[in-house]
Design a protein around this motif. Sequence first.
Motif, PDB file in Angstrom:
ATOM      1  N   LEU B 213       0.807  -1.233   0.033  1.00  0.00           N
ATOM      2  CA  LEU B 213       0.019   0.006   0.023  1.00  0.00           C
ATOM      3  C   LEU B 213       0.843   1.293   0.031  1.00  0.00           C
ATOM      4  CD1 LEU B 213      -2.995   1.020   0.072  1.00  0.00           C
ATOM      5  CD2 LEU B 213      -2.645   1.245   2.714  1.00  0.00           C
ATOM      6  N   SER B 214       1.898   1.250   0.683  1.00  0.00           N
ATOM      7  CA  SER B 214       2.776   2.306   1.151  1.00  0.00           C
ATOM      8  C   SER B 214       3.401   2.693  -0.411  1.00  0.00           C
ATOM      9  CB  SER B 214       3.802   2.142   2.002  1.00  0.00           C
ATOM     10  OG  SER B 214       4.637   1.096   1.839  1.00  0.00           O
ATOM     11  N   GLN B 215       3.821   1.711  -1.263  1.00  0.00           N
ATOM     12  CA  GLN B 215       4.325   1.745  -2.366  1.00  0.00           C
ATOM     13  C   GLN B 215       3.526   2.222  -3.454  1.00  0.00           C
ATOM     14  OE1 GLN B 215       7.694   1.214  -2.488  1.00  0.00           O
ATOM     15  NE2 GLN B 215       7.613   1.959  -4.475  1.00  0.00           N
ATOM     16  N   ALA B 216       2.263   1.855  -3.451  1.00  0.00           N
ATOM     17  CA  ALA B 216       1.187   2.050  -4.246  1.00  0.00           C
ATOM     18  C   ALA B 216       1.066   3.592  -4.287  1.00  0.00           C
ATOM     19  CB  ALA B 216      -0.120   1.439  -4.087  1.00  0.00           C
ATOM     20  N   MET B 217       0.983   4.191  -2.964  1.00  0.00           N
ATOM     21  CA  MET B 217       1.109   5.363  -2.656  1.00  0.00           C
ATOM     22  C   MET B 217       1.954   6.300  -3.275  1.00  0.00           C
ATOM     23  SD  MET B 217      -1.032   5.272   0.775  1.00  0.00           S
ATOM     24  CE  MET B 217      -1.111   6.890   1.620  1.00  0.00           C
ATOM     25  N   LYS B 218       3.042   5.756  -3.011  1.00  0.00           N
ATOM     26  CA  LYS B 218       4.481   6.289  -3.699  1.00  0.00           C
ATOM     27  C   LYS B 218       4.347   6.285  -5.131  1.00  0.00           C
ATOM     28  CE  LYS B 218       8.883   6.913  -2.369  1.00  0.00           C
ATOM     29  NZ  LYS B 218      10.321   6.006  -2.103  1.00  0.00           N
ATOM     30  N   LEU B 389      -1.839   1.327 -12.481  1.00  0.00           N
ATOM     31  CA  LEU B 389      -1.128   0.241 -11.471  1.00  0.00           C
ATOM     32  C   LEU B 389      -1.147   0.603 -10.155  1.00  0.00           C
ATOM     33  CD1 LEU B 389       0.691  -2.133 -11.824  1.00  0.00           C
ATOM     34  CD2 LEU B 389       2.824  -0.930 -11.675  1.00  0.00           C
ATOM     35  N   GLY B 390      -0.743   1.795  -9.674  1.00  0.00           N
ATOM     36  CA  GLY B 390      -1.348   2.174  -8.354  1.00  0.00           C
ATOM     37  C   GLY B 390      -2.734   1.710  -7.877  1.00  0.00           C
ATOM     38  N   PRO B 391      -3.776   2.193  -8.489  1.00  0.00           N
ATOM     39  CA  PRO B 391      -5.035   1.758  -7.898  1.00  0.00           C
ATOM     40  C   PRO B 391      -5.158   0.264  -7.958  1.00  0.00           C
ATOM     41  CG  PRO B 391      -5.210   3.569  -9.386  1.00  0.00           C
ATOM     42  CD  PRO B 391      -3.735   3.420  -9.525  1.00  0.00           C
ATOM     43  N   ALA B 392      -4.754  -0.448  -8.937  1.00  0.00           N
ATOM     44  CA  ALA B 392      -4.577  -1.950  -9.175  1.00  0.00           C
ATOM     45  C   ALA B 392      -4.016  -2.577  -7.822  1.00  0.00           C
ATOM     46  CB  ALA B 392      -4.356  -2.417 -10.431  1.00  0.00           C
ATOM     47  N   VAL B 393      -2.950  -2.134  -7.412  1.00  0.00           N
ATOM     48  CA  VAL B 393      -2.234  -2.527  -6.465  1.00  0.00           C
ATOM     49  C   VAL B 393      -3.074  -2.434  -5.029  1.00  0.00           C
ATOM     50  CG1 VAL B 393       0.033  -2.495  -4.929  1.00  0.00           C
ATOM     51  CG2 VAL B 393       0.016  -2.495  -7.602  1.00  0.00           C
ATOM     52  N   ILE B 394      -3.667  -1.285  -5.024  1.00  0.00           N
ATOM     53  CA  ILE B 394      -4.212  -0.955  -3.934  1.00  0.00           C
ATOM     54  C   ILE B 394      -5.664  -1.973  -3.795  1.00  0.00           C
ATOM     55  CG2 ILE B 394      -5.707   0.735  -2.808  1.00  0.00           C
ATOM     56  CD1 ILE B 394      -4.322   2.930  -3.643  1.00  0.00           C
ATOM     57  N   GLY B 421       3.650   2.652   7.009  1.00  0.00           N
ATOM     58  CA  GLY B 421       4.371   2.555   6.399  1.00  0.00           C
ATOM     59  C   GLY B 421       4.910   3.592   5.193  1.00  0.00           C
ATOM     60  N   TYR B 422       3.656   4.475   4.770  1.00  0.00           N
ATOM     61  CA  TYR B 422       3.821   5.588   3.922  1.00  0.00           C
ATOM     62  C   TYR B 422       4.475   6.807   4.886  1.00  0.00           C
ATOM     63  CZ  TYR B 422       2.555   9.624   1.162  1.00  0.00           C
ATOM     64  OH  TYR B 422       2.389  10.695   0.619  1.00  0.00           O
ATOM     65  N   VAL B 423       4.215   6.936   6.291  1.00  0.00           N
ATOM     66  CA  VAL B 423       4.745   7.939   6.787  1.00  0.00           C
ATOM     67  C   VAL B 423       6.302   7.533   6.982  1.00  0.00           C
ATOM     68  CG1 VAL B 423       4.946   8.782   9.223  1.00  0.00           C
ATOM     69  CG2 VAL B 423       2.521   8.634   8.074  1.00  0.00           C
TER      70      VAL B 423
END
Lengths: 326, 505
Positions: B213-218, B389-394, B421-423
């Motif tokens: 998730l943190s990666q998808a946000m990145k 890709l981001g939304p698909a990963v989420i 993770g994102y923080v």
Amino acid sequence: MFTPAKLIRLFVTLGVFALLILLIKPFTGDGNLIDSYPAKPIKFIVPFKPGGGSDRIARVLDKFTEAEFGSAFVFVYKPGGGGHLGLRFLANSKPDGYLLATYNTPDLVLGHMTGIANYNVDDLSILGQVAFDPNVFSTSLDSPFNSMKEFLDEARKQPGKLRLGISQPKGGNHLATLAMLEEQKIDVSVVIFSGGTEMASAVLGKQVDAGIGGLAPFLGSMEQTKFLAVSGANRMSKIPNVPTMTEQGIPMNSGTGRVFLAPAGLETFQVERLKQGLENIFNNEAFQEELRKIGNAPAWMSGDEVTAYLKDFEVKAQQVLEKTGL
Amino acid sequence: MDLLFSGFSDILNPQTLLIMGLAIAGGIVVGTLPGLSSVMAISLMLPIAYAFGPVTGLAMLGAIYTAALYGGANSAILLNTPGTPSSLPTAFDGFPLTRQGKANRALYAALFASVLGGLFGTVVLIVAFEPLANLSLKFGPPEFFWLSCLGLCAVAAISEGQVLRGLLSACLGLLIALIGQDPVSGDVRFTFGIYPLISGVEVIPALLGLFSLSQAMKILEAKGSHIAPYQSEPNLMGTLMVKFRSAWSVLLRSSIVGSIIGILPGAGGAIASIIAYNEARRTSKEPGKFGKGAVEGIIASESANNSQVSSSLVPMMGLGIPGNVNAAVIMGALMSFGIQPGMGLLTNSSDIAYAFMASLVVSNFLLLGIGYYMVKLTARVLLIPSNYLGPAVIALCIVGAYAATYDIYGVWVMFGTGLLGYVMLRVGIPIGPLALGLVLGPIAEKGLAQSLQMAESESSLLSFILSRPISVALILLCAVALFAALYVEKKTRQAEGRKEEIASE
């Protein structure tokens, strides 16, 4: 950072996914008719990790469910909290007759007494018990002890020096063992494991001097294991030469009942159908034979009988809990 | 030997090979998708395995197990999202390679290392599963405690240059791992009244959140249109051949580590690949390259990861004691076919036992062939624009977290850890150590608590530990690992200092 356009795109894409999921979710009829129940596959909760004792019994039962109920179960694994997480899910589920579970006695009531469980037992309805597996005391083949009496005599001579493994914290055998040790005024170092298989490898590896748990995890290493006692009313067919605790002069009787449950509040015809179906499967000699093969002792009890047994157990256990402080 | 050959002849027929091939392809997909685990795939396929009969059914389950454990490497490399704890270290070097546009190199290295490690583990299984099963019993609670400590020593390695932050992250992981039931008393701790937390913070949803998730946000907030450039390297196979030839000792050592740890019931693949990774870094001539895209790191992690597939079946086949959940499900299948795994296996059902072991060899060769073609497809993920890709990963994270727990609670765990993770990514605290703490914490805690209970029968804790040679050896290994990490840290700092000096001149 997130620009508004990106955020919009994100939500639109997520929305499309949500829509797709809604579209593929099968349309389900209610099927709540007396003649047609069960009209679709029943979901079945195993409140432990796959491959454990409860799972194996349920899988054996499942070989017969298609013939009895028209379709096999759909297995769902929900481990956690010694099984109470999965049971809580069942207790809080909508009673539609399409969600069942397996669990053990006496842990069903013990969990509430020790504060692990967090749901109302009355929200569950017991359909029946298919097996009752006495606990066994075991040790490795080259151990100096040949019976539980010898073990306990030695423990009396050297307080705290012998290690006794227990297969699961706050379970029925933990309680029964503490009660027995208390009654016999014996001091041993108790080591608690997280399951029968873990304890079996500790017993075989001589990490503990003896252990108490189910028989099934030892089936693959019978040649390397010495059984000291059966903690049940009768001897077991797989180890006919091993005397019970009572035969050795130490009163102790503990074991695991394998029960099947539904949420309370099903239609009467559904409960009757499920109870009858379960009993039909139990009465099939092939089912009992398969249970024996995987190390369980087939023993039928109706739901009401199990409830009565648990009521009786609860009263006795309360006294032990107060005495041992478990 | 004859039995093994007849085992092969049972497996090598078109029907069984076809089913195994499909199982391999399906296993790779399941392993690649974050959140779907090998256990899930194996238990789902059980009814189908029953229908095929013992030889083909077991071959199918073994093939899924082999392929799913390899598949975890794909998402670790391409998206920095290890789908299983055991492919955690693969991401440490795999994703940096992807960022450098060398995704293909990482993917093929993972495949070859997996196959070679897998074959090594299978040979170990075939040659000596009976004596090794008995050896595994020598490991008791104190040994498991020190083994997980050895795994935790890797924190120093993977947080190079920022050891303090790494330790902070690892402590946070250990702290989170304390949530749930006490392993020996059964008491419920730190759940804050949220009942499902009784089973602890589930590892798979937590890993999905922390990494995926943190990666998808990145990915979504990044400027570029794609995660990473994707290009095919000329003469890639030649380069890899040279790499593997020079890294043969890493491959061998990691396979041995994976096989040994795989044999121990309850230790699991996560510890195996982490320790192998740490060992590879410690003995490397250029430890500074680890974590920045060292192919050796991927080789170590993946060969250890897949060599423990077969070796995790050792205690199950030798003693009837399954070492992990995968082995437990396969054991359940064996018993359903009327075969009791354990000491009598080779006398009572040697034909099926050898056919199963032969099928694991065949599985690895099929994995090589099918995996080789699937890498080309998998790598295409990088051609998908980040916006999609981001939304698909989420979405996959949500589905995976739900599937792992069969409860919406798993999804909340995933979102919670995802935010964390994102923080952490934003403020520059490495996530890897936290994941290590989370995965190894419970094993360490249980080992320690049980050791303390065992030591009650001895005069002192110290004499109890010193009376166990394997414990002492593991303590020494921990010390070596720690000092080596400090030494490497000092050396790289000196090297950097020298570079700066040269630059300033």
